[in-house]
Scaffold this active site. Structure first.
Site, PDB file in Angstrom:
ATOM      1  N   LYS A  79     -36.741  59.623   0.494  1.00 32.74           N
ATOM      2  CA  LYS A  79     -35.805  59.931   1.589  1.00 32.74           C
ATOM      3  C   LYS A  79     -36.589  60.345   2.831  1.00 32.74           C
ATOM      4  O   LYS A  79     -37.603  61.047   2.718  1.00 32.74           O
ATOM      5  CB  LYS A  79     -34.866  61.056   1.136  1.00 32.74           C
ATOM      6  CG  LYS A  79     -33.727  61.372   2.104  1.00 32.74           C
ATOM      7  CD  LYS A  79     -32.807  62.446   1.514  1.00 32.74           C
ATOM      8  CE  LYS A  79     -31.662  62.805   2.432  1.00 32.74           C
ATOM      9  NZ  LYS A  79     -30.762  63.831   1.844  1.00 32.74           N
ATOM     10  N   SER A 154     -25.794  62.852   1.871  1.00 34.36           N
ATOM     11  CA  SER A 154     -26.652  62.287   2.894  1.00 34.36           C
ATOM     12  C   SER A 154     -27.740  61.354   2.352  1.00 34.36           C
ATOM     13  O   SER A 154     -28.289  60.574   3.113  1.00 34.36           O
ATOM     14  CB  SER A 154     -27.313  63.413   3.687  1.00 34.36           C
ATOM     15  OG  SER A 154     -28.212  64.140   2.881  1.00 34.36           O
ATOM     16  N   SER A 178     -25.713  66.108  -1.589  1.00 31.38           N
ATOM     17  CA  SER A 178     -26.340  64.930  -0.980  1.00 31.38           C
ATOM     18  C   SER A 178     -27.120  64.021  -1.929  1.00 31.38           C
ATOM     19  O   SER A 178     -27.503  62.925  -1.542  1.00 31.38           O
ATOM     20  CB  SER A 178     -27.260  65.361   0.164  1.00 31.38           C
ATOM     21  OG  SER A 178     -26.511  65.676   1.298  1.00 31.38           O
TER      22      SER A 178
END
Lengths: 477, 102
Positions: A79, A154, A178
């Site tokens: 990420k 997210s 997330s």
């Protein structure tokens, strides 16, 4: 054989057995990314040259016996809020569009030491604020199960990449859901470890008392293997708890006989999609058939987790993001008069709407006259939620419920109504507030074929139980 | 969820103050939008008040944490160039900022 369909552990086993070379694995992964990413947009950057060079290095170490980890040779993706030395780490924000960290996050060091190969960085909601990946400055990621839908957020890029076979294994971060919610929306498995299990050094901070890094993959076993690699104490993150025994992968015995599982009755009340409800009840029956006992109970105060979460997370965000001042790194506007304008105009142009909104909520709840009514009140609500879970874990080994109240939303549906988006975090945020581990496991689809995820919540440092239950469930199907 | 309907009224002064605290400059349009958004979000947040928290200690950390000490020695090396590589504006090995004192 389609290599990219394998799980990370299956691939690594083939690499160890010399059936597949590390370079072949990397080429297959890059080819899949090349083929699919223009459609799904999981990646913010793709590191083809670096990955190819590293594949040779890793192969050598496997051949000479210096690299024996169960994940050696596996292509992975990270990420884009996790620092990678010399490689853009943008948080999917204009503010950090050109930021190249001078160091690796601890988790990146750990993964490298275990012989994984980073093939790219993954799209996300800007600064991890959002539940759809639509707040990314670089454009939305589409859900590989249905490209008219969001992947969740997210860590939307991370979950979508695992689902689209654009990565065998990814690392995401979870502040209020997330990792788990996008895993649920994309039909993959993701675990948020207990606060303090994984070092946050090099994770760009959103809400420091809640943030944890964790893996997303296509099996619980892959998540366990990754967690074995990234867990452990770290002098550079003082909240990291030193524990002697991890051994998550070894804990997957497939045996959950006698495991006591509680289902909070309140989780199945108003607001939960009927098809999601049915799927979770069916999953409960599967767990029963494996020898676990599952019963409903009353988990108090859950409803107040969302307001408490948004107060605490926004307060910490407003403090954490004050560092983006256009001076030391990141974006800076070109025209300004005086220092105040450098700050204000840089931040106004560099941040997107959701980030600004949360910074303003944070500034409000921390401001003089409101601090007690909002911030302190939220910390008290947090204490009560922790207490509710403590009571639950006196009776149960795990808590079972949905990960999200619905399946993936249509693209563009959520941005106009932030409060509605926040309410979708109902089942995930309380886990962060209480610091607990939680895993989302695919448990069927709705009538449009969209994945549904169940969430298993564990005791503090109870990762082994929830991973074992998740793994047993996967194999029962 | 009926509580979604409850809104808090955010005044112009409040939004200007909050934007200043967050070091943001907002256009008139953005201010109006922020007033509406913060109004509905804070209105929802106010539902926390339904929960009786008398006598409850505010909890910062979910688990007991203790201060972690180490010897005060420098462990990072000389990496000025590396750190300055990300600076938007630099000169002679320093970050450049506008004049801060008159």
């Amino acid at each position: 054989m389609e290599l990219t369909k394998l799980t990370a552990l299956e691939l690594a086993a083939k690499i160890r057995a010399k059936e597949v070379s590390v370079s072949e694995a990397v080429e297959a992964q890059l080819e899949q990314i090349e083929k699919k990413d223009s459609l799904y947009h999981c990646y913010t950057s793709i590191l083809a040259d670096e990955a190819r060079a590293r594949a040779k290095e890793v192969q050598k170490q496997i051949n000479d016996g210096t690299l024996t980890s169960p994940l050696a040779g596996v292509p992975v993706a990270i990420k884009d809020n996790i620092c990678t030395k010399g490689i853009p780490t943008t948080c999917s924000s204009k503010m950090l569009e050109h930021f190249r960290p001078p160091y690796d996050a601890t988790v990146v060091e750990c993964m490298n030491a275990a012989g994984t190969i980073t093939v790219g960085k993954l799209n996300m909601d800007e600064f991890a604020m959002g539940s759809t990946t639509e707040t990314s400055y670089f454009g939305v990621t589409k859900n590989p199960r249905d490209i008219t839908r969001v992947p969740g957020g997210s860590s939307g890029g991370a979950a979508a990449a695992a689902a689209a076979e654009e990565a065998f294994l990814t690392l995401g971060s979870d502040t209020g859901g997330s990792i788990r919610q996008p895993a649920s929306f994309c039909g993959v498995t993701g675990i948020k470890p207990t606060y303090g299990t994984v070092s946050r050094y090099g994770l760009i901070a959103y809400a420091s008392s809640l943030d944890q890094i964790g893996p997303i993959a296509r099996s619980a076993a892959d998540c366990a293997a990754a967690l074995d690699v990234i867990s452990g104490s770290d002098k550079r993150d003082s909240t990291c708890v030193d524990r002697e025994h991890y051994g998550y992968l070894n804990a997957l015995t497939g045996d959950i006989r006698g495991m006591k599982i509680g289902m909070p009755a309140g989780y199945f009340a108003e607001g939960l999609d009927e098809e999601v409800r049915k799927s979770i009840y069916q999953a409960a029956d599967v767990l029963r058939s494996l020898g676990a006992s599952v019963e409903e109970f009353d988990l108090k105060g859950v409803k107040y987790a969302i307001p408490a979460y948004y107060v605490i997370a926004s307060a910490e965000a407003s403090s954490n993001l004050s560092r983006y001042d256009g001076v030391k790194y990141g974006y800076r506007i070109e025209k300004f008069e005086g220092l105040q304008e450098v700050y204000k105009n840089t931040r106004s142009e560099g941040f997107g709407n959701e980030v600004k909104r949360r910074m303003m909520i944070g500034a409000f709840v921390l401001s003089s006259g409101y601090y007690d009514a909002y911030y302190n009140k939220a910390l008290k609500v947090k204490a009560l939620i922790k207490q509710s879970f403590d009571e639950a874990f006196e009776k149960y080994d795990c808590v079972l419920g949905p990960t999200a109240p619905t399946t993936a939303m249509k693209l563009g549906e959520s941005l106009s109504d932030p409060l509605k988006m926040y309410l979708g975090d109902i089942y995930t945020v309380s886990v962060n507030l209480a610091g607990l581990p939680g895993i989302s496991v695919p448990c069927g689809t709705d009538k449009s074929g969209l994945p549904i995820g169940m969430q298993l919540i564990g005791r503090p440092f109870g990762e082994k139980e929830i991973l074992r239950a998740a793994d047993a469930y996967e194999h029962a199907e | 969820m009926a509580e979604m309907e409850v809104k808090m009224i955010i005044s112009d002064e409040t939004i200007t103050y909050v934007a200043a605290l967050a070091k943001l400059s907002l256009t008139e349009e953005q201010k109006e939008r922020a007033k509406a958004d913060l109004g509905s979000i804070l209105g929802y947040i106010d539902t926390m008040n339904e929960l009786d928290t008398d006598g409850i200690e505010p909890m910062s950390h979910a688990f007991p944490v203790k201060n972690v000490f180490r010897e005060d020695v420098v462990t990072n090396g000389e990496n000025r160039e590396e750190l300055l590589a990300n600076a938007p504006v630099k000169k002679d090995g320093c970050f450049v900022v506008p004049k801060t004192v008159e």
